[in-house]
Motif scaffolding. Structure first.
Motif, short mmCIF file in Angstrom:
data_model
loop_
_atom_site.label_atom_id
_atom_site.label_comp_id
_atom_site.label_asym_id
_atom_site.label_seq_id
_atom_site.Cartn_x
_atom_site.Cartn_y
_atom_site.Cartn_z
N VAL A 248 0.85 -1.19 0.00
CA VAL A 248 0.00 0.00 0.00
C VAL A 248 0.89 1.23 0.00
CG1 VAL A 248 -1.76 1.31 1.24
CG2 VAL A 248 -1.82 -1.20 1.27
N ALA A 249 0.73 2.07 -1.01
CA ALA A 249 1.41 3.36 -1.05
C ALA A 249 0.53 4.35 -0.29
CB ALA A 249 1.62 3.81 -2.48
N PHE A 250 1.00 4.83 0.85
CA PHE A 250 0.21 5.63 1.78
C PHE A 250 0.79 7.04 1.81
CE2 PHE A 250 -1.86 5.35 6.29
CZ PHE A 250 -2.55 6.52 6.05
N THR A 251 0.18 7.98 1.08
CA THR A 251 0.70 9.33 1.05
C THR A 251 0.59 9.99 2.42
OG1 THR A 251 0.50 11.54 0.08
CG2 THR A 251 -1.53 10.25 0.27
N GLY B 60 1.16 13.39 -6.31
CA GLY B 60 1.30 13.01 -7.70
C GLY B 60 2.74 12.74 -8.08
N SER B 61 3.65 13.59 -7.64
CA SER B 61 5.06 13.41 -7.94
C SER B 61 5.62 12.14 -7.30
CB SER B 61 5.86 14.63 -7.46
OG SER B 61 7.23 14.47 -7.71
N SER B 62 5.23 11.88 -6.04
CA SER B 62 5.69 10.67 -5.36
C SER B 62 5.18 9.41 -6.05
CB SER B 62 5.24 10.68 -3.90
OG SER B 62 5.97 11.63 -3.14
N LEU B 63 3.94 9.43 -6.52
CA LEU B 63 3.39 8.27 -7.21
C LEU B 63 4.02 8.10 -8.59
CD1 LEU B 63 -0.38 8.51 -6.19
CD2 LEU B 63 1.36 6.91 -5.33
N ASN B 64 4.32 9.21 -9.26
CA ASN B 64 5.04 9.11 -10.53
C ASN B 64 6.38 8.42 -10.33
OD1 ASN B 64 3.06 10.40 -12.04
ND2 ASN B 64 4.03 12.41 -11.93
N GLU B 65 7.08 8.78 -9.26
CA GLU B 65 8.38 8.19 -8.97
C GLU B 65 8.25 6.71 -8.62
OE1 GLU B 65 12.67 9.02 -8.41
OE2 GLU B 65 11.01 9.80 -9.61
N LEU B 66 7.25 6.38 -7.81
CA LEU B 66 7.02 4.98 -7.44
C LEU B 66 6.71 4.15 -8.68
CD1 LEU B 66 6.65 2.83 -5.23
CD2 LEU B 66 4.26 3.55 -5.07
N TRP B 67 5.86 4.66 -9.56
CA TRP B 67 5.50 3.96 -10.80
C TRP B 67 6.73 3.76 -11.68
CZ3 TRP B 67 5.41 6.59 -15.69
CH2 TRP B 67 4.93 5.81 -16.76
#
Length: 413
Positions: free
Chosen positions: A169-172, A183-190
């Motif tokens: 689970v990616a938990f911001t 959004g930036s953190s999820l772009n990096e994770l992806w």
């Protein structure tokens, strides 16, 4: 960032040698055997990955931190000149920012607090959601150690993914969603998911045994978050004499955004406003309040009014009982300890201007994290409907593909 570093970490063997060679802050991962998919719960184990901006833990790390920050067009859009202006700005600002971190003890405490929050949340989750246990805590920062790619590599070493499957689970830790932060953190994770586990194949099929991801992408009015903020505000208001307590002005301060991002349709201003209003409702609307914005960078137009300007203007008008509330931060870092405490409050010279304590180790807040995670795991959804909706003015193909990926994870859960 070169791909070789996280791949090299995966190639190390035997594992005990890797433990000795790893940085000190990573060695704790080897205190127990790696997580494997022979779960104690029917749906476990579960990796809980707390996402945040991060901050340099020492003054020596400031330069690299700023380089990554100003290279991120999602956070600080500099257009076609990003590759030139980003490094130039970061080099010029490094000495000044190093002095600021030296003034708050030599580094940011955000990593310490984030790792504490993650660990304590997982302890609660193991009891609250035994079917998805054990819950393994991770922290993935966007601009400072532990970087997203290193955390992802560590998860693979710990037994998640690489043909073994497993749930994460990616938990911001930005309660209010912005393309510039969550959004930036999820772009990096992806991005690192694709590099370390392989891109989706034809027909949008995931690689066999890849980690199954879901996302807690926003939580601006969660009752536990609201309660944690309200309790900290009430504790600070209690320091004022009773006859002045209800007339003290609450200034809710959030990190500002460039107006170019706001005008694109970013939901952050609305979600921060929602948090503020929910907190004021919980407090019975007793105090006058305003939402203000801090940490503007550069000459372009940003959301206002600026926190420093608001404090100055209120004092000039005779209102000297002011309480600053960091409403978009879940732990202390440079914006609270230096910008609010020293630059803004310190320069007033007034004891009547105060700051509310950050959430940090608040048991109410950590319980809120666990409640959020439990509800998310029970829901069976990969991300909220809001997350899959692009901003009206969004033209980022990376953002589009990232959103498509996490929405498509629904079929894997």
């Amino acid at each position: 960032m070169a791909l070789s570093r996280p791949l090299a970490r995966l190639a190390r063997c035997p594992q005990n040698l890797a433990a000795l060679q790893a940085p000190v802050h990573q060695r704790r991962h080897f205190a127990s055997p790696p997580v494997t998919q022979n779960a104690t719960g029917s749906k476990g184990p579960t990796a809980m990955v707390l996402l945040n901006m991060g901050g340099p833990s020492t003054t020596d790390e400031v330069g690299d931190f700023l380089s990554r920050l100003f290279a991120d067009g999602d956070l600080i859009p500099l257009g076609r000149l990003q590759g030139y202006l980003g490094p130039l700005i970061s080099r010029r600002r490094t000495p000044k920012i190093q002095k600021q971190y030296a003034a708050i003890g030599g580094g940011s405490p955000i990593r310490r607090w984030s790792e504490y929050q993650a660990a304590e949340m997982c302890k609660l989750l193991d009891k609250m959601s035994p079917e998805t246990a054990p819950h393994k805590p991770y922290v993935a920062f966007r601009y400072a150690a532990p970087l997203t790619e290193d955390t992802y590599a560590q998860m693979l070493e710990d037994g998640f993914g690489q043909g073994r499957g497993g749930r994460a689970v990616a938990f911001t830790q930005y309660p209010q969603y912005s393309c510039s932060t969550t959004g930036s953190s999820l772009n990096e994770l992806w991005k690192w998911r694709n590099r370390l586990e392989g891109k989706r194949g034809s027909g949008e099929v995931d690689p066999q045994g890849a980690i199954k991801w879901s996302v807690i992408d926003r939580w601006p009015v969660h009752p536990g978050l609201v309660e944690a903020f309200a309790q900290n505000i009430e504790a600070r208001l209690a320091e004022y004499p009773p006859e002045r307590r209800d007339s003290a002005v609450l200034l809710f301060s959030a990190h500002s955004l460039p107006m170019s991002v706001v005008n694109r349709g970013d939901p952050y201003p609305a979600e921060v406003s929602a948090t503020v209003y929910a907190v004021m409702q919980r407090m019975g609307m007793r105090n006058p309040y305003r939402l203000v914005w801090q940490s503007q960078v550069g000459p372009s137009a940003w959301l206002g009014a600026q926190t420093a300007d608001a404090v100055h203007e209120f004092i000039k008008k005779g209102q000297k009982d002011l309480v600053l509330v960091p409403i978009a931060f879940t732990s202390d870092h440079i914006e609270t300890l230096y910008e609010l405490d020293q630059e803004i409050i310190g320069e007033t010279g007034l004891d009547s201007v105060k700051r509310v304590e950050s959430l940090n180790g608040s048991p109410v807040f950590i319980q809120a994290l666990a409640d959020l995670a439990k509800s998310h795991l029970e829901s069976g959804i990969s991300c909220s409907p809001q997350m899959s909706l692009r901003c009206p003015g969004c033209t980022s193909e990376r953002c589009l593909e990232q959103k498509k990926f996490f929405a498509a994870q629904q079929a894997q859960l």
